[in-house]
Scaffold this motif. Structure first.
Motif, PDB file in Angstrom:
ATOM      1  N   LEU A  80      -0.435   1.344   6.422  1.00  0.00           N
ATOM      2  CA  LEU A  80      -1.809   1.432   5.941  1.00  0.00           C
ATOM      3  C   LEU A  80      -2.471   0.088   6.188  1.00  0.00           C
ATOM      4  O   LEU A  80      -2.284  -0.854   5.431  1.00  0.00           O
ATOM      5  CB  LEU A  80      -1.842   1.746   4.444  1.00  0.00           C
ATOM      6  N   SER A 116       0.827  -1.202   0.000  1.00  0.00           N
ATOM      7  CA  SER A 116       0.000   0.000   0.000  1.00  0.00           C
ATOM      8  C   SER A 116       0.867   1.262   0.000  1.00  0.00           C
ATOM      9  O   SER A 116       0.539   2.255  -0.662  1.00  0.00           O
ATOM     10  CB  SER A 116      -0.952  -0.002   1.199  1.00  0.00           C
ATOM     11  N   TYR A 167      -7.633   4.292   1.504  1.00  0.00           N
ATOM     12  CA  TYR A 167      -7.024   3.469   0.464  1.00  0.00           C
ATOM     13  C   TYR A 167      -8.033   3.157  -0.639  1.00  0.00           C
ATOM     14  O   TYR A 167      -7.650   3.006  -1.805  1.00  0.00           O
ATOM     15  CB  TYR A 167      -6.446   2.169   1.014  1.00  0.00           C
TER      16      TYR A 167
END
Length: 203
Positions: free
Chosen positions: A139, A60, A151
């Motif tokens: 994340l 991420s 996200y």
């Protein structure tokens, strides 16, 4: 279009850098999103959960890092010129492959993507700030960390970025540039890779 070799090479070099980042985005997204979209990692074999958590964090981060490169403003720094989407458009205009009108059309589309992302609560400057000063943070959830970064929104922006570059590449090829690769097929292949990979770690 038969351009002098050196002029072609400059555009192709920038295109290659951008496409290298697109391959990174596609790989990272297709491996990360099964992990991020799930409410928990209970579907992963228990002894693989620590590795899955680590990959979720790293992948991420990587999506954000590459997105900020691809969507940066063209410029020149100590290590060279910025290879980004707008650099491809500017170079194609500079050597009379792409019209100013087409450049403006693609640039407007990119600006609209950034506006849409900001309207959903995550601005492009949030991504840049995360890259610059918060890259050490993880994340783990859909709502995370810095400025309530989402996200899910980032994923939508990354998908739109891949589609934009794919359309730019298709247009450049239609104008006489050499084809490099089929972005859509690459994305489909990596979607299967991601699914198959996590299936191996499912009880």
């Amino acid at each position: 279009m038969n351009l002098p070799r050196t002029r072609r090479q400059k555009l192709d070099m920038v295109r290659k850098h951008v496409l290298d980042d697109i391959w990174e985005i596609i790989k990272a997204r297709n491996l990360a999103e099964p992990l991020i979209s799930a409410p928990s990692l209970n579907w992963v074999k228990s002894d693989a959960k620590p590795a899955a958590q680590f990959l979720r964090m790293q992948l991420s981060r990587h999506v954000i890092l590459v997105l900020t490169r691809l969507n940066a403003i063209p410029g020149k720094g100590k290590t060279g010129n910025t290879a980004c989407i707008m650099s491809v458009l500017d170079e194609a205009v500079a050597i009379d492959i792409l019209s100013d009108k087409d450049r403006a059309r693609f640039a407007d589309r990119l600006n609209t993507m950034k506006v849409n992302m900001a309207n959903q609560g995550t601005s492009f400057s949030d991504l840049v700030n995360f890259r610059n000063s918060e890259l050490a943070h993880s994340l783990y959830d859909l709502k995370v960390g810095v400025g309530a970064l989402s996200y899910f929104v980032i994923s939508q922006f990354s998908e739109a970025t891949v589609e934009l570059v794919s359309d730019i590449e298709s247009h450049l090829v239609s104008l006489g540039c050499d084809p490099v690769a089929d972005i859509g097929q690459f994305d489909k292949a990596w979607a299967k890779c991601g699914t198959d990979f996590w299936a191996l770690l499912t009880p």
